[in-house]
Design a protein around this motif. Sequence first.
Motif, PDB file in Angstrom:
ATOM      1  N   ASP A 273       0.838  -1.196   0.000  1.00 30.53           N
ATOM      2  CA  ASP A 273       0.000   0.000   0.000  1.00 30.53           C
ATOM      3  C   ASP A 273       0.879   1.255   0.000  1.00 30.53           C
ATOM      4  O   ASP A 273       2.092   1.186   0.208  1.00 30.53           O
ATOM      5  N   PRO A 274       0.284   2.440  -0.223  1.00 26.50           N
ATOM      6  CA  PRO A 274       1.083   3.677  -0.328  1.00 26.50           C
ATOM      7  C   PRO A 274       1.904   4.000   0.920  1.00 26.50           C
ATOM      8  O   PRO A 274       3.009   4.548   0.804  1.00 26.50           O
ATOM      9  N   VAL A 275       1.393   3.690   2.107  1.00 31.65           N
ATOM     10  CA  VAL A 275       2.144   3.995   3.324  1.00 31.65           C
ATOM     11  C   VAL A 275       3.424   3.170   3.374  1.00 31.65           C
ATOM     12  O   VAL A 275       4.521   3.696   3.645  1.00 31.65           O
ATOM     13  N   ILE A 276       3.317   1.871   3.119  1.00 33.10           N
ATOM     14  CA  ILE A 276       4.497   1.005   3.133  1.00 33.10           C
ATOM     15  C   ILE A 276       5.461   1.417   2.035  1.00 33.10           C
ATOM     16  O   ILE A 276       6.687   1.403   2.215  1.00 33.10           O
ATOM     17  N   THR A 277       4.929   1.811   0.891  1.00 35.66           N
ATOM     18  CA  THR A 277       5.794   2.269  -0.194  1.00 35.66           C
ATOM     19  C   THR A 277       6.643   3.446   0.249  1.00 35.66           C
ATOM     20  O   THR A 277       7.848   3.509  -0.022  1.00 35.66           O
ATOM     21  N   GLN A 278       6.025   4.399   0.951  1.00 39.99           N
ATOM     22  CA  GLN A 278       6.775   5.548   1.439  1.00 39.99           C
ATOM     23  C   GLN A 278       7.841   5.129   2.447  1.00 39.99           C
ATOM     24  O   GLN A 278       8.960   5.649   2.447  1.00 39.99           O
ATOM     25  N   LEU A 279       7.520   4.179   3.313  1.00 41.63           N
ATOM     26  CA  LEU A 279       8.504   3.703   4.284  1.00 41.63           C
ATOM     27  C   LEU A 279       9.682   3.022   3.586  1.00 41.63           C
ATOM     28  O   LEU A 279      10.838   3.188   3.983  1.00 41.63           O
ATOM     29  N   LEU A 280       9.391   2.261   2.547  1.00 46.41           N
ATOM     30  CA  LEU A 280      10.452   1.597   1.798  1.00 46.41           C
ATOM     31  C   LEU A 280      11.347   2.600   1.086  1.00 46.41           C
ATOM     32  O   LEU A 280      12.524   2.335   0.830  1.00 46.41           O
ATOM     33  N   HIS A 281      10.793   3.761   0.779  1.00 52.01           N
ATOM     34  CA  HIS A 281      11.541   4.764   0.011  1.00 52.01           C
ATOM     35  C   HIS A 281      12.269   5.772   0.894  1.00 52.01           C
ATOM     36  O   HIS A 281      12.907   6.680   0.371  1.00 52.01           O
ATOM     37  N   ARG A 282      12.180   5.626   2.200  1.00 48.49           N
ATOM     38  CA  ARG A 282      12.736   6.644   3.093  1.00 48.49           C
ATOM     39  C   ARG A 282      14.245   6.822   2.954  1.00 48.49           C
ATOM     40  O   ARG A 282      14.769   7.897   3.178  1.00 48.49           O
ATOM     41  N   THR A 283      14.960   5.776   2.616  1.00 49.36           N
ATOM     42  CA  THR A 283      16.413   5.893   2.515  1.00 49.36           C
ATOM     43  C   THR A 283      16.847   6.690   1.304  1.00 49.36           C
ATOM     44  O   THR A 283      17.993   7.106   1.205  1.00 49.36           O
ATOM     45  N   GLY A 284      15.929   6.868   0.360  1.00 49.08           N
ATOM     46  CA  GLY A 284      16.291   7.562  -0.874  1.00 49.08           C
ATOM     47  C   GLY A 284      17.063   6.685  -1.838  1.00 49.08           C
ATOM     48  O   GLY A 284      17.519   7.146  -2.880  1.00 49.08           O
ATOM     49  N   ALA A 285      17.209   5.405  -1.505  1.00 48.17           N
ATOM     50  CA  ALA A 285      18.017   4.509  -2.340  1.00 48.17           C
ATOM     51  C   ALA A 285      17.172   3.686  -3.294  1.00 48.17           C
ATOM     52  O   ALA A 285      17.664   2.790  -3.940  1.00 48.17           O
ATOM     53  N   THR A 286      15.881   3.987  -3.372  1.00 51.38           N
ATOM     54  CA  THR A 286      15.013   3.164  -4.203  1.00 51.38           C
ATOM     55  C   THR A 286      14.928   3.690  -5.622  1.00 51.38           C
ATOM     56  O   THR A 286      15.386   4.774  -5.942  1.00 51.38           O
ATOM     57  N   SER A 287      14.317   2.904  -6.466  1.00 55.65           N
ATOM     58  CA  SER A 287      14.304   3.158  -7.899  1.00 55.65           C
ATOM     59  C   SER A 287      13.109   4.012  -8.305  1.00 55.65           C
ATOM     60  O   SER A 287      11.981   3.736  -7.916  1.00 55.65           O
ATOM     61  N   ASP A 288      13.341   5.050  -9.089  1.00 56.94           N
ATOM     62  CA  ASP A 288      12.285   5.909  -9.628  1.00 56.94           C
ATOM     63  C   ASP A 288      11.493   5.106 -10.654  1.00 56.94           C
ATOM     64  O   ASP A 288      12.046   4.667 -11.666  1.00 56.94           O
ATOM     65  N   VAL A 289      10.178   4.930 -10.413  1.00 49.16           N
ATOM     66  CA  VAL A 289       9.389   4.068 -11.297  1.00 49.16           C
ATOM     67  C   VAL A 289       9.364   4.589 -12.720  1.00 49.16           C
ATOM     68  O   VAL A 289       9.240   3.815 -13.677  1.00 49.16           O
ATOM     69  N   SER A 290       9.502   5.913 -12.909  1.00 52.94           N
ATOM     70  CA  SER A 290       9.502   6.465 -14.263  1.00 52.94           C
ATOM     71  C   SER A 290      10.744   6.058 -15.042  1.00 52.94           C
ATOM     72  O   SER A 290      10.768   6.129 -16.275  1.00 52.94           O
ATOM     73  N   ARG A 291      11.787   5.634 -14.318  1.00 50.63           N
ATOM     74  CA  ARG A 291      13.025   5.194 -14.968  1.00 50.63           C
ATOM     75  C   ARG A 291      13.158   3.671 -14.965  1.00 50.63           C
ATOM     76  O   ARG A 291      14.250   3.126 -15.120  1.00 50.63           O
ATOM     77  N   PHE A 292      12.033   3.001 -14.803  1.00 45.02           N
ATOM     78  CA  PHE A 292      12.044   1.537 -14.726  1.00 45.02           C
ATOM     79  C   PHE A 292      12.777   0.889 -15.903  1.00 45.02           C
ATOM     80  O   PHE A 292      13.638   0.024 -15.693  1.00 45.02           O
ATOM     81  N   PRO A 293      12.520   1.278 -17.164  1.00 43.66           N
ATOM     82  CA  PRO A 293      13.257   0.633 -18.270  1.00 43.66           C
ATOM     83  C   PRO A 293      14.765   0.807 -18.154  1.00 43.66           C
ATOM     84  O   PRO A 293      15.522  -0.135 -18.402  1.00 43.66           O
ATOM     85  N   ASP A 294      15.216   2.010 -17.769  1.00 38.52           N
ATOM     86  CA  ASP A 294      16.657   2.248 -17.616  1.00 38.52           C
ATOM     87  C   ASP A 294      17.235   1.369 -16.515  1.00 38.52           C
ATOM     88  O   ASP A 294      18.338   0.812 -16.654  1.00 38.52           O
ATOM     89  N   HIS A 295      16.501   1.239 -15.417  1.00 39.72           N
ATOM     90  CA  HIS A 295      17.027   0.487 -14.288  1.00 39.72           C
ATOM     91  C   HIS A 295      17.048  -1.016 -14.566  1.00 39.72           C
ATOM     92  O   HIS A 295      17.929  -1.726 -14.057  1.00 39.72           O
ATOM     93  N   VAL A 296      16.098  -1.514 -15.357  1.00 42.34           N
ATOM     94  CA  VAL A 296      16.167  -2.918 -15.778  1.00 42.34           C
ATOM     95  C   VAL A 296      17.439  -3.152 -16.582  1.00 42.34           C
ATOM     96  O   VAL A 296      18.176  -4.123 -16.352  1.00 42.34           O
ATOM     97  N   GLN A 297      17.714  -2.252 -17.516  1.00 36.83           N
ATOM     98  CA  GLN A 297      18.918  -2.395 -18.337  1.00 36.83           C
ATOM     99  C   GLN A 297      20.186  -2.218 -17.491  1.00 36.83           C
ATOM    100  O   GLN A 297      21.206  -2.859 -17.758  1.00 36.83           O
ATOM    101  N   ASP A 298      20.129  -1.344 -16.476  1.00 43.08           N
ATOM    102  CA  ASP A 298      21.279  -1.191 -15.573  1.00 43.08           C
ATOM    103  C   ASP A 298      21.589  -2.507 -14.872  1.00 43.08           C
ATOM    104  O   ASP A 298      22.765  -2.895 -14.751  1.00 43.08           O
ATOM    105  N   ILE A 299      20.554  -3.185 -14.385  1.00 43.89           N
ATOM    106  CA  ILE A 299      20.758  -4.456 -13.674  1.00 43.89           C
ATOM    107  C   ILE A 299      21.397  -5.487 -14.600  1.00 43.89           C
ATOM    108  O   ILE A 299      22.330  -6.205 -14.218  1.00 43.89           O
TER     109      ILE A 299
END
Length: 352
Positions: free
Chosen positions: A116-142
């Motif tokens: 849910d949105p609350v847990i999503t925000q908690l997961l993103h608190r470190t700032g180390a998570t992936s920007d969903v708009s850059r999902f294609p780039d990050h798949v290729q990065d992996i």
Amino acid sequence: MSTSPALSVLDLVPVRTAQTSAEAVAASLDLAQRADELGYRRYWFAEHHNMPAVASTTPPVLIAAAATRTSRIRVGSGGVMLPNHAPLIVAEQFAALEAIAPGRIDLGIGRAPGSDPVITQLLHRTGATSDVSRFPDHVQDIIALGSNEGATVRFTSGGTYEVHATPAPGPAPEVWLLGSSDYSAQLAASLGLPYVFANHFSGDGLERALALYREQYRPSPAHPEPVTFLTANAVAAPTREEAEERALPQIRMMARLRGNRPLVPLETVEQAREAEADDGLGGPMAAWARERWFVGAPDETASRLREFATRHGVDEIMIAPVAASYADEPLSSSPGRTQTLALLAAALSPAA
């Protein structure tokens, strides 16, 4: 295509009433070992958060545990929800898994947050998570980070920096894109990657997604042809009556999820039967599930799965074994899920 599809397993590590997470994980690891013995092709763990009935929150940890309990079956994620994780972390985790079980690791990647949105925000608190708009780039990065060539960081001020996922894998984990929309199908096609539509959860749009993936597929060196399989919720038991009883708690859980009702640990069969008489939670959802899920005696269920695979042109089906437990069954095992895997393996064997 063979007469019978190959079988795989998708596991959310269900947690039933009165069961601890430790007992739920132990039951799933036993199930993974049994799937290996029965000849299943792969065993994937999902990523979901803050759900009382689901203990599958960290696929890499569960994959590592399952890899040490198995010898042949491929183990992987179904999937890692990339918006929750930095691409380098994912690449390193799966490089380590490949070192633990060389040639047996699948990296399934999804774009949804898995909660849910609350847990999503908690997961993103470190700032180390992936920007969903850059999902294609990050798949290729992996993919690049896990390759021998690695990835190159280019600085705006000039200069570059080479990065590799370590420990360096031999063969890189096989990357799959997962989704339930046209977007994921088209992205997988454009990147020349294997693709799985989340039919076990959604089902709507399956035909269109597969058609888009196959029509728009661009061959890649690793995969000159499109590669896909189907997921399906299934329960097999000696009798249809038992199969339908074991399916009821999961049907009611799905109804809770779809109806935004409070989530609870998975009910036992007895609890579900008793509650259904009062709250009617499984009503419309039960009708939907009976149409789309594969529930019944072994031969009947196997026949429906064969027809399903043939209709959609695949040679593999990943079973989500949604068989719940009776109250008197052990907490550290999953007799209904184990029974489902054994009965379907026998009914869909080449000799059957």
